[in-house]
Design a protein around this motif. Sequence first.
Motif, short mmCIF file in Angstrom:
data_model
loop_
_atom_site.label_atom_id
_atom_site.label_comp_id
_atom_site.label_asym_id
_atom_site.label_seq_id
_atom_site.Cartn_x
_atom_site.Cartn_y
_atom_site.Cartn_z
N TRP A 74 2.85 10.61 10.72
CA TRP A 74 3.91 10.76 10.16
C TRP A 74 3.46 9.11 9.46
CZ3 TRP A 74 6.43 6.09 8.38
CH2 TRP A 74 6.80 4.94 9.36
N VAL A 75 2.87 8.01 9.64
CA VAL A 75 2.14 7.22 7.42
C VAL A 75 1.29 8.58 7.58
CG1 VAL A 75 1.22 5.22 7.23
CG2 VAL A 75 2.34 5.26 9.44
N SER A 78 3.02 10.81 5.30
CA SER A 78 3.87 10.05 4.07
C SER A 78 3.00 9.18 3.18
CB SER A 78 4.07 8.80 4.88
OG SER A 78 5.28 8.33 5.73
N LEU A 82 2.95 10.48 -0.55
CA LEU A 82 3.16 9.48 -2.03
C LEU A 82 1.96 9.30 -2.29
CD1 LEU A 82 3.29 6.07 0.68
CD2 LEU A 82 5.09 7.02 -1.00
#
Length: 144
Positions: A74-75, A78, A82
């Motif tokens: 999930w990072v 993300s 971003l």
Amino acid sequence: MLAAIFSGVNESTWEHMKLLFVPLFLFSMVQVCLLGRNYPNFLAVRALSVLTGLALIPVLFYTYTGILGFHVTWVDISIFFLANMGVFCLDFALLRRGWLSSGWQQILGLLVLWGLAFCFVWCTFHPVCLPLWRDPVGGTYGIS
């Protein structure tokens, strides 16, 4: 083989950067035809914005995985969002200010965008043997 030009061929960081670049590049070519006269700084601004987004992906990914010692899906997702947000926020800010509008800056922006397009295609078929191009799943490089 043709699909490899436009899509990721493995799970390397480089191929994730390509997933950011290719749609932006294609969209930019349409935008320059439609909006180029309204924004005389478009090519230079887009090139700078794309370079920023492309830099954000490995910087953020290798920073957090270097600290944690592992990655979190999930990072990773993300970070991709971003980087996209960074591209368009910088685009919006610089286009409105009118910076980077001289002729040589537009030519340089065009060369940067086409140079990146060449690099992404070239490195899909002839990857550099560095961690940026290494598929963490299979340990291979490029298309295999």
